[in-house]
Design a protein around this motif. Structure first.
Motif, PDB file in Angstrom:
ATOM      1  N   PRO A 276     -17.010  11.107 -67.230  1.00 46.10           N
ATOM      2  CA  PRO A 276     -16.128  11.713 -68.249  1.00 46.10           C
ATOM      3  C   PRO A 276     -15.769  10.800 -69.412  1.00 46.10           C
ATOM      4  CG  PRO A 276     -14.953  11.356 -66.161  1.00 46.10           C
ATOM      5  CD  PRO A 276     -16.408  11.170 -65.880  1.00 46.10           C
ATOM      6  N   ILE A 277     -16.032   9.482 -69.313  1.00 44.70           N
ATOM      7  CA  ILE A 277     -15.743   8.604 -70.447  1.00 44.70           C
ATOM      8  C   ILE A 277     -16.513   9.037 -71.685  1.00 44.70           C
ATOM      9  CG2 ILE A 277     -17.544   6.915 -69.840  1.00 44.70           C
ATOM     10  CD1 ILE A 277     -14.099   6.201 -71.457  1.00 44.70           C
ATOM     11  N   PHE A 278     -17.702   9.607 -71.492  1.00 41.43           N
ATOM     12  CA  PHE A 278     -18.524   9.973 -72.644  1.00 41.43           C
ATOM     13  C   PHE A 278     -18.000  11.235 -73.329  1.00 41.43           C
ATOM     14  CE2 PHE A 278     -21.261   7.474 -69.845  1.00 41.43           C
ATOM     15  CZ  PHE A 278     -21.565   6.443 -70.709  1.00 41.43           C
ATOM     16  N   THR A 279     -17.363  12.101 -72.578  1.00 39.10           N
ATOM     17  CA  THR A 279     -16.697  13.256 -73.190  1.00 39.10           C
ATOM     18  C   THR A 279     -15.437  12.818 -73.910  1.00 39.10           C
ATOM     19  OG1 THR A 279     -17.538  14.705 -71.449  1.00 39.10           O
ATOM     20  CG2 THR A 279     -15.661  15.505 -72.731  1.00 39.10           C
ATOM     21  N   ALA A 280     -14.671  11.940 -73.283  1.00 36.22           N
ATOM     22  CA  ALA A 280     -13.420  11.469 -73.873  1.00 36.22           C
ATOM     23  C   ALA A 280     -13.659  10.728 -75.184  1.00 36.22           C
ATOM     24  CB  ALA A 280     -12.692  10.562 -72.884  1.00 36.22           C
ATOM     25  N   LEU A 281     -14.798  10.051 -75.280  1.00 36.10           N
ATOM     26  CA  LEU A 281     -15.111   9.269 -76.486  1.00 36.10           C
ATOM     27  C   LEU A 281     -16.112   9.996 -77.380  1.00 36.10           C
ATOM     28  CD1 LEU A 281     -15.384   5.724 -74.868  1.00 36.10           C
ATOM     29  CD2 LEU A 281     -13.502   6.636 -76.228  1.00 36.10           C
ATOM     30  N   GLY A 282     -16.123  11.310 -77.307  1.00 42.42           N
ATOM     31  CA  GLY A 282     -17.097  12.083 -78.075  1.00 42.42           C
ATOM     32  C   GLY A 282     -17.018  11.863 -79.567  1.00 42.42           C
ATOM     33  N   ASP A 283     -15.816  11.649 -80.082  1.00 48.48           N
ATOM     34  CA  ASP A 283     -15.667  11.400 -81.523  1.00 48.48           C
ATOM     35  C   ASP A 283     -15.088  10.007 -81.764  1.00 48.48           C
ATOM     36  OD1 ASP A 283     -13.179  11.843 -80.499  1.00 48.48           O
ATOM     37  OD2 ASP A 283     -12.500  13.176 -82.106  1.00 48.48           O
ATOM     38  N   VAL A 284     -15.484   9.065 -80.909  1.00 44.72           N
ATOM     39  CA  VAL A 284     -14.898   7.729 -80.952  1.00 44.72           C
ATOM     40  C   VAL A 284     -15.137   7.039 -82.293  1.00 44.72           C
ATOM     41  CG1 VAL A 284     -16.956   6.595 -80.010  1.00 44.72           C
ATOM     42  CG2 VAL A 284     -14.708   5.543 -79.697  1.00 44.72           C
ATOM     43  N   ASP A 285     -14.129   6.317 -82.724  1.00 47.52           N
ATOM     44  CA  ASP A 285     -14.259   5.430 -83.870  1.00 47.52           C
ATOM     45  C   ASP A 285     -14.753   4.080 -83.355  1.00 47.52           C
ATOM     46  OD1 ASP A 285     -13.862   3.999 -86.292  1.00 47.52           O
ATOM     47  OD2 ASP A 285     -11.876   3.408 -85.594  1.00 47.52           O
ATOM     48  N   TYR A 286     -15.902   3.652 -83.850  1.00 47.63           N
ATOM     49  CA  TYR A 286     -16.522   2.415 -83.374  1.00 47.63           C
ATOM     50  C   TYR A 286     -15.537   1.249 -83.357  1.00 47.63           C
ATOM     51  CZ  TYR A 286     -19.081  -1.977 -83.888  1.00 47.63           C
ATOM     52  OH  TYR A 286     -19.509  -3.282 -83.768  1.00 47.63           O
ATOM     53  N   TYR A 287     -14.854   1.053 -84.467  1.00 46.39           N
ATOM     54  CA  TYR A 287     -14.017  -0.124 -84.596  1.00 46.39           C
ATOM     55  C   TYR A 287     -12.847  -0.104 -83.617  1.00 46.39           C
ATOM     56  CZ  TYR A 287     -16.700  -1.030 -88.816  1.00 46.39           C
ATOM     57  OH  TYR A 287     -17.725  -1.270 -89.694  1.00 46.39           O
ATOM     58  N   SER A 288     -12.247   1.065 -83.404  1.00 54.09           N
ATOM     59  CA  SER A 288     -11.090   1.136 -82.508  1.00 54.09           C
ATOM     60  C   SER A 288     -11.484   0.895 -81.058  1.00 54.09           C
ATOM     61  CB  SER A 288     -10.393   2.497 -82.637  1.00 54.09           C
ATOM     62  OG  SER A 288     -11.208   3.535 -82.123  1.00 54.09           O
ATOM     63  N   LEU A 289     -12.740   1.160 -80.717  1.00 56.46           N
ATOM     64  CA  LEU A 289     -13.210   0.921 -79.354  1.00 56.46           C
ATOM     65  C   LEU A 289     -13.761  -0.490 -79.205  1.00 56.46           C
ATOM     66  CD1 LEU A 289     -13.908   2.045 -76.494  1.00 56.46           C
ATOM     67  CD2 LEU A 289     -16.162   2.622 -77.434  1.00 56.46           C
ATOM     68  N   VAL A 290     -14.847  -0.781 -79.902  1.00 58.43           N
ATOM     69  CA  VAL A 290     -15.577  -2.024 -79.667  1.00 58.43           C
ATOM     70  C   VAL A 290     -14.795  -3.246 -80.136  1.00 58.43           C
ATOM     71  CG1 VAL A 290     -17.663  -3.306 -80.256  1.00 58.43           C
ATOM     72  CG2 VAL A 290     -17.808  -0.880 -79.674  1.00 58.43           C
ATOM     73  N   GLU A 291     -14.216  -3.191 -81.317  1.00 59.52           N
ATOM     74  CA  GLU A 291     -13.563  -4.394 -81.833  1.00 59.52           C
ATOM     75  C   GLU A 291     -12.269  -4.736 -81.112  1.00 59.52           C
ATOM     76  OE1 GLU A 291     -13.194  -4.991 -85.979  1.00 59.52           O
ATOM     77  OE2 GLU A 291     -15.368  -5.070 -86.278  1.00 59.52           O
ATOM     78  N   ASN A 292     -11.735  -3.822 -80.333  1.00 54.24           N
ATOM     79  CA  ASN A 292     -10.578  -4.178 -79.517  1.00 54.24           C
ATOM     80  C   ASN A 292     -10.980  -4.766 -78.168  1.00 54.24           C
ATOM     81  OD1 ASN A 292      -8.085  -3.680 -80.952  1.00 54.24           O
ATOM     82  ND2 ASN A 292      -8.703  -1.546 -81.029  1.00 54.24           N
ATOM     83  N   GLY A 293     -12.292  -4.789 -77.888  1.00 56.55           N
ATOM     84  CA  GLY A 293     -12.758  -5.301 -76.607  1.00 56.55           C
ATOM     85  C   GLY A 293     -12.273  -6.707 -76.270  1.00 56.55           C
ATOM     86  N   PRO A 294     -12.345  -7.682 -77.201  1.00 59.79           N
ATOM     87  CA  PRO A 294     -11.906  -9.038 -76.862  1.00 59.79           C
ATOM     88  C   PRO A 294     -10.404  -9.168 -76.623  1.00 59.79           C
ATOM     89  CG  PRO A 294     -13.459  -9.076 -78.693  1.00 59.79           C
ATOM     90  CD  PRO A 294     -13.071  -7.643 -78.477  1.00 59.79           C
ATOM     91  N   ALA A 295      -9.649  -8.110 -76.885  1.00 56.20           N
ATOM     92  CA  ALA A 295      -8.212  -8.137 -76.600  1.00 56.20           C
ATOM     93  C   ALA A 295      -7.919  -7.751 -75.150  1.00 56.20           C
ATOM     94  CB  ALA A 295      -7.468  -7.205 -77.551  1.00 56.20           C
ATOM     95  N   TYR A 296      -8.981  -7.527 -74.367  1.00 54.32           N
ATOM     96  CA  TYR A 296      -8.820  -7.147 -72.962  1.00 54.32           C
ATOM     97  C   TYR A 296      -9.718  -8.010 -72.085  1.00 54.32           C
ATOM     98  CZ  TYR A 296      -6.436  -2.939 -74.613  1.00 54.32           C
ATOM     99  OH  TYR A 296      -5.550  -2.066 -75.205  1.00 54.32           O
ATOM    100  N   GLU A 297      -9.381  -8.069 -70.809  1.00 51.08           N
ATOM    101  CA  GLU A 297     -10.202  -8.776 -69.836  1.00 51.08           C
ATOM    102  C   GLU A 297     -10.039  -8.099 -68.474  1.00 51.08           C
ATOM    103  OE1 GLU A 297      -7.016 -12.360 -68.921  1.00 51.08           O
ATOM    104  OE2 GLU A 297      -8.431 -12.573 -70.597  1.00 51.08           O
ATOM    105  N   PHE A 298     -10.934  -8.438 -67.576  1.00 51.34           N
ATOM    106  CA  PHE A 298     -10.864  -7.871 -66.234  1.00 51.34           C
ATOM    107  C   PHE A 298      -9.997  -8.750 -65.334  1.00 51.34           C
ATOM    108  CE2 PHE A 298     -14.569  -5.310 -67.354  1.00 51.34           C
ATOM    109  CZ  PHE A 298     -14.305  -4.128 -66.648  1.00 51.34           C
ATOM    110  N   MET A 299      -9.189  -8.098 -64.541  1.00 51.94           N
ATOM    111  CA  MET A 299      -8.498  -8.735 -63.431  1.00 51.94           C
ATOM    112  C   MET A 299      -8.859  -7.921 -62.198  1.00 51.94           C
ATOM    113  SD  MET A 299      -4.442  -9.565 -62.853  1.00 51.94           S
ATOM    114  CE  MET A 299      -4.445 -10.748 -64.219  1.00 51.94           C
TER     115      MET A 299
END
Length: 440
Positions: free
Chosen positions: A168-191
């Motif tokens: 379902p992630i692909f439905t949720a991101l159907g109209d995703v804005d590239y910058y709001s998704l990818v460029e926020n990636g380094p602001a997160y990490e896995f625990m």
């Protein structure tokens, strides 16, 4: 424009809406100015009931103004992540919500000690997860957002993750804005299996698609065993990071730029993905007395195919990095000449084909950042290499990007650069090049 008369009141702390603004409109049109330079006329009647604006931190805390006649209402970061402005016209109320990226970073004393004087390139884990999700999404996302859809890494990624495309992630991101998704990636990490906020970065864009879809991203990563894929490809990531360092020589760029511009930074941070291509950006973060220049660029594998020699590929990669880095130096000087730039470029159609760079300030900075790289190339490469990259960039800027007068602009900037006195820097060339713009 039809000017308006507004009556507005800033409600005190006794009201539950605190510092929100309330405006009674006497007409339909008003002007919104963001970051001092960018204005647009808006219509109350065409607005949705609740209109969101996202104000990203680039080199300073973002600001906006709602202007009406000779007055204005300021919008800026006051400790809240959002500010609301309520407009009323003919008994109808609409809301403008400003999401403000006021504190994008937290530089601890330990981080400052570790990073001072360093250039760090990285392929962060959550960042790569978002790149994979976008590359998997569909052909529209791959093409529109410049996904790199070739090479052994891409093929391995597709083989591993294609069985999970019904997620379902692909439905949720159907109209995703590239910058709001990818460029926020380094602001997160896995625990473990959870995606959590970084200890250093709060966000890179005011609109944060990861925050909105965090649970779905966590679930996709878990069921696809993304973290195993990421770990298995660490040798490849490491090879790209090493190649980036060897090919671009970023500390040499850093030293040259700070000899030519007054801006100074204590750290460079570079993010790229093997799947990324063409969508670049830069920002400058300051906190706790520490200034960091941050870039999102393409990785070295962008140039792995083709007939270019290794040296030519290295120069092209260096150009990719340089024309993002030098925004951190060019833009602050351009800020001091905003009125002169506006006067010099009243008609952009002769300078730019139209698109994302739709303001004189933005157009000028693109001309300047790319031409400054050619000044660096003039001093750093052999005559043959310089002429090669000069021809390549002029063709790319004019015929691919639509900056029609780049060749003439670069010729003039190079001329005055060569004629400058020993004490002058590139900062001193702004006035003569802006003067040249006015006559061309």
């Amino acid at each position: 424009m039809k000017y308006l008369i507004f009556v507005f009141m800033l409600l005190g702390c006794a009201n539950s809406r605190g510092d929100d603004h309330y405006i009674n409109l006497q007409g339909d049109s008003f002007v919104l100015v963001t970051d001092k330079y960018f204005s647009r006329e808006l219509s109350f009647n065409s607005l949705p009931t609740d209109k969101a604006f996202y104000m990203t931190y680039w080199g300073a805390s973002p600001t906006a103004e709602l202007r009406y006649g000779e007055q204005s209402v300021p919008i800026f970061y006051r400790g809240n992540d959002s500010e609301k402005l309520y407009l009323q016209l003919n008994n109808q109320v609409k809301t403008l919500t400003f999401h403000i990226q006021g504190k994008p970073v937290r530089y601890s004393t330990r981080y400052i000690q570790q990073q001072r004087g360093k250039v760090t390139a990285d392929i962060p884990e959550v960042y790569e997860l978002t790149n994979i999700v976008l590359a998997l999404a569909d052909k529209f996302h791959q093409t529109n957002y410049g996904r790199r859809v070739q090479g052994d890494y891409y093929q391995a990624m597709m083989k591993w993750f294609t069985p999970f495309k019904a997620h379902p992630i692909f439905t949720a991101l159907g109209d995703v804005d590239y910058y709001s998704l990818v460029e926020n990636g380094p602001a997160y990490e896995f625990m473990n299996d959870k995606i959590v906020k970084s200890e250093v970065y709060n966000s890179f864009r005011a609109k944060d698609a990861i925050a909105m879809q965090r649970e779905l991203l966590e679930n996709f990563a878990k069921i696809s065993d993304f973290r195993s894929f990421y770990q298995q490809h660490q040798p490849y990531y490491s090879s790209l990071l090493k190649q980036f360092e060897n090919d671009t020589q970023p500390k040499r760029i850093w030293s040259w730029l700070e000899s030519e511009f007054p801006a100074e930074y204590q750290s460079y941070k570079v993010f790229f993905s093997p799947l990324g291509s063409g969508k670049h950006s830069a920002r400058m973060f300051t906190h706790n007395g520490f200034k960091e220049s941050i870039m999102f660029i393409s990785g070295p594998n962008r140039y792995e195919s083709g007939v270019d020699s290794p040296a030519t590929k290295a120069i092209k990669l260096t150009r990719t990095l340089f024309t993002e880095i030098d925004h951190a130096y060019v833009n602050p000087i351009s800020d001091n000449y905003i009125n002169e730039i506006n006067d010099a470029l009243p008609e952009l159609k002769n300078w730019y084909k139209g698109g994302g760079y739709n303001k004189p300030y933005l157009v000028f900075n693109e001309y300047m950042t790319w031409s400054v790289f050619l000044l660096y190339a003039l001093e750093s490469y052999s005559d043959e290499e310089y002429l090669m990259i000069k021809h390549h960039m002029e063709d790319f800027m004019v015929n691919k990007r639509g900056f029609y007068k780049f060749k003439a602009f670069n010729k003039e900037l190079t001329r005055i650069y060569k004629k400058r006195s020993q004490e002058q820097t590139i900062e001193d060339l702004y006035e003569p090049i802006i003067k040249w713009l006015k006559t061309h």
